[in-house]
Design an enzyme around this catalytic site. Structure first.
Site, PDB file in Angstrom:
ATOM      1  N   GLN A 683       0.830  -1.208   0.000  1.00 36.19           N
ATOM      2  CA  GLN A 683       0.000   0.000   0.000  1.00 36.19           C
ATOM      3  C   GLN A 683       0.862   1.256   0.000  1.00 36.19           C
ATOM      4  O   GLN A 683       0.599   2.202  -0.736  1.00 36.19           O
ATOM      5  CB  GLN A 683      -0.919   0.020   1.229  1.00 36.19           C
ATOM      6  CG  GLN A 683      -2.087  -0.932   1.121  1.00 36.19           C
ATOM      7  CD  GLN A 683      -2.947  -0.611  -0.080  1.00 36.19           C
ATOM      8  OE1 GLN A 683      -3.520   0.466  -0.169  1.00 36.19           O
ATOM      9  NE2 GLN A 683      -3.000  -1.519  -1.024  1.00 36.19           N
ATOM     10  N   GLU A 750      -4.072   5.317   2.465  1.00 38.41           N
ATOM     11  CA  GLU A 750      -3.930   6.627   1.845  1.00 38.41           C
ATOM     12  C   GLU A 750      -2.688   7.406   2.267  1.00 38.41           C
ATOM     13  O   GLU A 750      -2.184   8.229   1.516  1.00 38.41           O
ATOM     14  CB  GLU A 750      -5.197   7.443   2.108  1.00 38.41           C
ATOM     15  CG  GLU A 750      -6.371   6.827   1.354  1.00 38.41           C
ATOM     16  CD  GLU A 750      -7.714   7.429   1.654  1.00 38.41           C
ATOM     17  OE1 GLU A 750      -8.191   7.230   2.784  1.00 38.41           O
ATOM     18  OE2 GLU A 750      -8.281   8.090   0.788  1.00 38.41           O
TER      19      GLU A 750
HETATM   20 MO1  MOS Z   1     -10.515   6.571  -0.973  1.00 38.47          MO
HETATM   21  S1  MOS Z   1     -10.146   8.293  -2.023  1.00 38.47           S
HETATM   22  O1  MOS Z   1     -11.620   7.047   0.228  1.00 38.47           O
HETATM   23  O2  MOS Z   1     -11.083   5.375  -1.998  1.00 38.47           O
END
Ligand code: MOS
Length: 784
Positions: A683, A750
């Site tokens: 990730q 993220e």
């Molecule tokens: Mo993410 S931009 O919440 O898939």
């Protein structure tokens, strides 16, 4: 909940209480009734045979052999294929659609337009999905209005996909065209300011920022620009709507949220939940583009209902640029510093873009005042409405862009202060969430800085720009901080334990490629005390226990703790059975004193007192134990929950040609307990690759004359390829967190991208002495 909140559904009600990207810090709704899961770390810490170990994807074999099926791969007899006709103007209305030539093609079944389609809902709330922003959601094939170039205006359905696509090219459309605007720079002065402190609005100011800036020893102000970017997942958006007869449908859709799509379809087509089942067992990348239902699913269902047969709709790569995108962002940051390298004030103003019909934005500016210690901070955010589709979430929405500006500005400030950029971050380090003035449940960013810098060799950096070389190339070293939220959402998990020691674990979440199948199996195996191979996972099916969309990096923490809670319920049932056995060694044991380990119920006080699962079930006459538990998380506690990272980047820049290579990146991440170091590293590595793209390659180019994306293909929209990606090192620092949730988990889907573009831009400055504030940093900007 206000009616507004309930209309938004479960997800936004919960995210409203997050802090930044997905919600304001001071959301004025303490109305979210939440029961916090009680930590029981004594239980957990002994049970980590699988949690934390680098485990290969349990779905890996299915994926590489092709056994894993994606939305466009579910075949049924009698399937028809839909091909979309898209508008070629950006604004106006359809005067006439002539489908006669298309209809004459052999194999064409029908051409659906706004004029002959079956009934669609006629009110906005019916189209309002769980993650919809304010406004009037787009309605595919609804009426003659054109809202953006590339809008679907007709669906040609044929017996074969190629015939459908050919016939779609024969549909003739006459338009009444109106003037459009797609250029944010032309509209920036007309940006509509967002209200402070409201959901997704900029945070309230603190202190006296103007006075503090005026009095500051040193000030830096800069304007930074990030263009529109598209997600470009490998899998095209696709939906296969299987007509089950009697008006019932099974819909295989590419989506990050099957239950969101199901509710949406029920709204749009006035169907009952039992009449439509939505499945998304695998997803070839979403990155936010699949959080909201996309129009392929409306069109497939519309056609299936019109024709009473199964229909598949697949977007073309070009049409993939007619769905959401990362909003372009113009940002101005001003920093005031004291001579000792601490911050006196931060102001962050932003302009982002959205469509004419919906107001998508996140709290893009709030990251600045959150991250670093500064008594004074102020934010502003304006929204520019363009004749484009609505912008949407894209990996680390708001942070990827906002932190690029902040961390570029911090680098510029460090240069002005003649201070090492890392040293500046340390002097501004904050142990409290600066926006809400709360301590963190955990924050080990210091270790990210330390271990990242060590691994990179930061101490050997010559601070002078253009001072480091490798042959004909200038070498630059830059760094930046990353920050994201550690969110968690209400979720439910079902476990069915069989007497043979096999457990099926199910939840309606998606696995958007992050490794959810695998971490669910790891957690379940540990919590149930079973081998990994004895666990099977079911997800991506709207009939399974409730889940929010998979996004915001919140699923790993949410579903794992859901599994833990359900496993506890399974244990309690097993213990009840075990107690009934003659001379049960667990006769007096309280549930909390008993753990599930190695296929047994074991007393934590005395490991010799144990009963095997098989025995307990056999004696109790049970061939299966089925439990479903729903959990919620307290959002407004006394602690802030975030994840952090420190990124160190090396670039080599050809002095004559300006060609930039990112030769090394170290990304050190603090994200709580890491469930699976293998998938987690993937990730973060993926996030770094995205960061390279953001820094150097990615830019959606709109021809403003036509209001149309010019580079709507992966040949001309550049994403990093293997040749662009060199050495990436991922470090996870220890970050125990006994507060955030029982398992101490934060998400990390993220955080990997946040700060990367800034670290690279800062390295480019260090290499060349040239500061590029608008992305991507292409060689013309270096040579110009
Ligand atoms: Mo993410 S931009 O919440 O898939």
């Amino acid at each position: 909940m206000t009616s507004d909140m309930s209309r938004r559904g479960v997800l936004q009600g919960a995210v409203a209480l997050g802090t930044l990207g997905y919600g304001p810090a001071h959301a004025d709704d303490a109305r979210h009734a939440a029961v916090a899961v009680q930590p029981d770390n004594r239980v957990r810490k002994s049970m980590t045979a699988y949690i934390g170990t680098p485990t290969s994807r349990i779905d890996g074999r299915a994926k590489v052999t092709g056994a894993a099926k994606y939305a466009a791969e579910f075949n049924v007899p009698g399937l028809a294929y839909g091909s979309i006709v898209a508008s070629t103007i950006a604004k106006g209305r359809i005067v006439r659609i002539d489908a006669s030539e298309a209809l004459r093609v052999e194999g064409v079944v029908d051409v659906l337009t706004h004029q002959n389609r079956p009934r669609l809902a006629d009110n906005d709330s019916a189209y309002h999905d769980d993650v919809a922003p304010d406004g009037s959601p787009f309605r595919p094939l609804y009426d003659e209005r054109i809202l953006f170039n590339g809008q679907p205006i007709a669906l040609v359905v044929a017996e074969d996909a190629d015939i459908a696509r050919f016939a779609a090219s024969l549909v003739r459309v006459d338009y009444h065209e109106e003037a459009h605007v797609t250029d944010v720079h032309r509209r920036r002065d007309e940006a509509v300011p967002l209200e402070l402190g409201k959901m997704f609005g900029p945070p309230q100011p603190r202190g006296t920022p103007e006075a503090a800036l005026a009095a500051a020893e040193l000030r830096h102000a800069g304007e930074y620009y990030v263009p529109i970017e598209h997600h470009n997942p490998m899998e095209l958006y696709a939906a296969t709507a299987v007509w089950e007869g009697g008006g019932k449908l099974t819909v295989y859709d590419k989506t990050q949220g099957v239950q969101n799509v199901q509710r949406y379809l029920c709204g749009v087509f006035d169907m009952k939940p039992d009449d439509v089942r939505v499945m998304s067992p695998f997803m070839g990348g979403g990155f936010g583009s699949g959080l909201r239902p996309q129009y392929e699913v409306v069109l497939a269902v519309l056609a299936a209902r019109a024709l009473e047969r199964s229909v598949r709709v697949v977007l073309t790569r070009q049409q993939m640029y007619g769905i959401g995108y990362r909003p372009a962002m113009i940002q101005r940051i001003e920093l005031g510093a004291n001579s000792d390298g601490t911050l006196a004030a931060i102001t962050h103003d932003a302009i982002t873009v959205t469509s004419q019909y919906e107001d998508f934005h996140r709290q893009e500016t709030g990251w600045s005042g959150l991250l670093y210690k500064s008594a004074n901070a102020k934010y502003a955010h304006g929204l520019v409405k363009l004749d484009l589709p609505t912008s949407c979430d894209m990996r680390a929405p708001s942070a990827a862009t906002g932190v690029f500006a902040l961390e570029s500005a911090m680098d510029e400030l460090a240069v002005a202060l003649k201070l090492d950029p890392l040293e500046l971050r340390l002097r501004c380090y904050s142990d409290r969430d600066q926006t809400t003035d709360r301590p963190y449940s955990s924050k080990n960013l210091r270790d990210c800085y330390r271990r990242g810098a060590d691994a990179f060799g930061w101490a050997r950096r010559n601070p002078e720009p253009r001072s480091m070389r490798d042959g004909t190339e200038l070498v630059g070293w830059g760094m930046a901080t990353g920050v994201w939220e550690a969110l968690q959402m209400s979720i439910a998990v079902r476990i069915v334990l069989s007497a043979n020691g096999h457990a099926e674990v199910s939840c309606a979440t998606s696995d958007i490629g992050t490794g959810t199948y695998t971490i669910m199996a790891q957690v379940a195996a540990d919590m149930l005390g079973l081998p990994l191979d004895n666990i099977s996972i079911k997800l991506g099916d709207s009939t399974l226990p409730q889940s929010p969309v998979e996004g915001g990096s919140w699923i790993a923490a949410s579903v794992s703790n859901g599994i833990a809670a359900t496993a506890e319920a399974v244990r309690n049932d097993l213990l009840r059975l075990a107690k009934r056995m003659p001379n049960s060694p667990l006769a007096d044991a309280a549930p909390d004193e008993v753990a599930l380990e190695d296929g047994k119920l074991v007393s934590r006080r005395d490991a010799l007192r144990a009963v095997s699962i098989a025995n307990a079930m056999r004696h109790g006459g049970a061939d299966r134990i089925e439990k479903e538990e729903a959990i919620t998380f307290a959002h407004e506690g006394p602690y802030a929950h975030n994840v952090h990272s420190a990124i160190f980047a090396e670039v080599k820049v050809d002095e004559q040609l300006g060609v930039i290579r990112v030769t090394r990146v170290v990304n050190a991440v603090a994200a709580g307990r890491i469930l699976n170091t293998k998938t987690a590293s993937s990730q973060i590595m993926g996030g770094v690759v995205w960061g390279i793209g953001m820094a150097l390659h990615e830019e959606t180019l709109v021809d403003h004359h036509f209001g149309r994306v010019m580079n709507a293909n992966i040949a001309e929209y550049h994403v990093p390829v293997n040749a662009d990606v060199h050495d990436i090192k991922v470090i996870f620092v220890d970050e125990p967190d006994d507060i955030i949730n029982p398992l101490g988990i934060k998400g990390l889907g993220e955080i990997g991208i946040v700060g990367v573009a800034a670290a690279i831009a800062n390295a480019v400055y260090h290499a060349t002495g040239k500061r590029v504030r608008d992305l991507p940093i292409t060689l013309d900007k270096l040579l110009g």
